[in-house]
Design an enzyme around this catalytic site. Structure first.
Site, short mmCIF file in Angstrom:
data_model
loop_
_atom_site.label_atom_id
_atom_site.label_comp_id
_atom_site.label_asym_id
_atom_site.label_seq_id
_atom_site.Cartn_x
_atom_site.Cartn_y
_atom_site.Cartn_z
N GLY A 60 -77.15 42.34 -119.03
CA GLY A 60 -78.15 41.31 -119.23
C GLY A 60 -77.62 39.91 -118.96
CB ALA A 61 -76.74 37.68 -117.06
CE1 TYR A 98 -75.25 34.91 -113.06
CE2 TYR A 98 -74.44 34.53 -110.83
CZ TYR A 98 -74.68 35.39 -111.89
OH TYR A 98 -74.34 36.71 -111.80
CE LYS A 114 -73.04 36.87 -115.58
NZ LYS A 114 -73.05 38.03 -116.50
CG ASN A 141 -73.67 39.12 -101.61
OD1 ASN A 141 -72.60 38.57 -101.87
ND2 ASN A 141 -74.76 38.44 -101.31
CB VAL A 142 -75.44 44.41 -106.09
CG1 VAL A 142 -75.80 45.87 -106.36
CG2 VAL A 142 -74.11 44.06 -106.75
CE LYS A 189 -80.23 39.87 -108.74
NZ LYS A 189 -78.86 39.78 -108.19
CG PHE A 204 -80.16 30.15 -93.89
CD1 PHE A 204 -81.41 29.55 -93.99
CD2 PHE A 204 -79.56 30.62 -95.04
CE1 PHE A 204 -82.04 29.42 -95.22
CE2 PHE A 204 -80.17 30.49 -96.27
CZ PHE A 204 -81.42 29.89 -96.36
CD GLU A 205 -80.92 25.95 -87.16
OE1 GLU A 205 -80.08 25.10 -87.55
OE2 GLU A 205 -82.01 25.64 -86.61
NE ARG A 249 -72.48 34.77 -99.36
CZ ARG A 249 -73.60 34.50 -100.03
NH1 ARG A 249 -74.25 35.47 -100.64
NH2 ARG A 249 -74.08 33.27 -100.07
#
Length: 293
Positions: free
Chosen positions: A60-61, A122, A126, A152-153, A161, A184-185, A192
């Site tokens: 949880g977060a 955020y 953490k 990156n899940v 999410k 994105f350009e 990632r």
């Protein structure tokens, strides 16, 4: 009995589905079907109730990297986690919790011992909790504590999410609506470490089944892929058109351009020896989920 916080969320719900046939589980979340997180903390102060719990998987977060409400973020991600940690130590309950690769900022090495350089509130929340836990790990604790720094899940269930879902989920929504995706350009330069949610579940289960191992570990594949790679992998199995757009100004200074998990500690100290799903295969598996197969 075990507890999953954030049980109605993306990763928490996947962990629950994987464990529900083998464990009695209390689901904790801000959801009508779950125990309220703050009510759960109050109940955990009761030694009789606490004695029935062997482990807590704390997922949880508030994961909104665009949230700038410092008090809200610190209350949810730091203060709550610290209180949960203290109760687990007092009541001799094992704790496996979700951290994040966001705290590394731009790296460049992404080792667990690297100095943290978070780029948003955020990630700061953490990082502070990890540092708090590390201070206890350095002096010695009696029961298991494991922090997992998720990269990156992506995978089934991430609609929970919302705007923080992976680019794959966002691509799927864009394709359904327009047949096109937005990148994105310079997305060939943004790389990632993408990890399928089943692998994240597997790492959590590994530590749940190996209670003698404690520490903070990276949870990624160790293989970076560009956002253009991801779009091209998806384009091999779904017809799509790519439109390039400028990165919003408000994102530029807070955007991680590169992440790649160093897995040495996970492999050597964490004793996790399973292979991770390559994103190309993961995307194909995700596509099968979308198609209901």
């Amino acid at each position: 009995m075990i507890v999953i916080t954030g049980a109605a969320g993306f990763i928490g719900s996947n962990i629950y589905q994987s464990l529900k046939n083998d464990y009695k589980i209390i689901r904790v979340d801000f959801d009508d079907e779950c125990v309220d997180p703050y009510d759960f903390l109050d109940r955990l102060k009761d030694p009789e109730f606490a004695s029935s719990i062997s482990a807590i998987l704390h997922q949880g977060a508030c994961t909104d990297t665009m949230c700038y409400d410092v008090k809200y973020m610190m209350d949810r991600n730091l203060e709550y986690s610290m209180e949960l940690f203290k109760l687990c130590m007092k009541q001799n309950i094992r704790l496996i919790y979700a951290s994040t690769a966001a705290l590394y900022g731009d790296g460049p090495d992404f080792k667990e011992t690297d100095i943290h350089s978070p780029k948003n509130v955020y990630a700061v929340s953490k990082s502070l909790f990890d540092q708090y836990v590390e201070s206890f790990l350095e002096t010695g604790i009696n029961n298991q504590v494991v922090g997992l720094r998720y990269f990156n899940v992506y995978g089934p269930g991430e609609h929970r999410k919302g705007k923080m879902s992976s680019v794959l989920h966002q691509f799927k929504n864009q394709i359904d609506q327009t047949g096109k995706i937005k990148l994105f350009e310079n997305s060939s330069e943004y790389r990632r470490d993408f990890i399928y949610v089943d692998d994240v579940v597997s790492v959590n289960k590994h530590f749940l089944q190996n209670e003698k191992i404690s520490g903070i570990f990276n949870c990624g594949t160790g293989q970076p892929h560009s956002f253009l790679d991801i779009a091209n992998y998806l384009g091999e199995i779904i017809d799509l058109e790519i439109n390039y757009v400028p990165m919003p100004f408000m994102l530029k200074e807070k955007y991680q351009e590169y992440t790649c998990a160093n897995l040495n500690k996970l492999r050597e100290i964490g004793k996790y020896d399973k292979n991770f799903l390559d994103p190309k295969k993961g995307i194909a598996r995700y596509r099968a989920f979308w198609d209901g197969k």
